[in-house]
Design a protein around this motif. Structure first.
Motif, PDB file in Angstrom:
ATOM      1  N   VAL A 120       0.909  -1.190   0.041  1.00 25.33           N
ATOM      2  CA  VAL A 120      -0.133   0.068  -0.120  1.00 25.33           C
ATOM      3  C   VAL A 120       0.840   1.301   0.147  1.00 25.33           C
ATOM      4  O   VAL A 120       0.571   2.202  -0.626  1.00 25.33           O
ATOM      5  N   ARG A 175     -10.922  -3.178   3.102  1.00 26.00           N
ATOM      6  CA  ARG A 175     -10.414  -4.571   3.514  1.00 26.00           C
ATOM      7  C   ARG A 175      -9.945  -4.502   5.079  1.00 26.00           C
ATOM      8  O   ARG A 175      -9.945  -5.393   5.475  1.00 26.00           O
ATOM      9  N   ALA A 222      -8.297  -1.202  -0.653  1.00 29.12           N
ATOM     10  CA  ALA A 222      -7.239  -1.901   0.217  1.00 29.12           C
ATOM     11  C   ALA A 222      -7.768  -1.348   1.557  1.00 29.12           C
ATOM     12  O   ALA A 222      -7.808  -2.038   2.709  1.00 29.12           O
TER      13      ALA A 222
END
Length: 122
Positions: A2, A75, A72
């Motif tokens: 990320v 999640r 992302a």
């Protein structure tokens, strides 16, 4: 992973701002009529074509990284703050040590509050 996408996202944002600011507006030719210079760094029509393609490429990368970062972050969420039980009072501010004794109330005082005039002797 990320953090790499975030760094790419920031670089693309800065590059896209620069590329968009380099492009000429729709009314740029009107300024050349009254003695303004025609800014032909890239040639007669090459600037619009190259900068337009670069803008589209940067926009595609920007949208792809935005979608990836949104997915992302979704999640990582494990629950809602409304799923936790409600606690009416906060826990103690100071952690209690093993050897600490509870504090005793001063003599002659009501632990619930200060002494009232009726409870004192005259």
């Amino acid at each position: 992973m990320v953090s790499i996408v975030v760094s790419i996202h920031v670089i693309v944002c800065v590059a896209m701002c620069i590329i968009i600011l380099l492009q000429q507006g729709k009314g740029a030719e009107v300024g050349a009529v009254f003695g303004g210079s025609s800014q032909t760094v890239f040639g007669a029509s090459g600037a619009g074509n190259a900068l337009t393609k670069a803008t589209w490429a940067m926009a595609m990368i920007f949208f792809a990284t935005s979608i990836f970062l949104a997915l992302a972050s979704a999640r990582r969420v494990t629950g809602s703050i409304f799923d936790r039980p409600f606690s009416s009072a906060p826990s103690s501010v100071m952690p209690a040590s093993k050897n600490a004794l509870p504090a005793a109330a001063p003599a002659g005082r009501n632990p619930a509050g200060p002494a009232t005039p009726s409870s004192t002797k005259k």
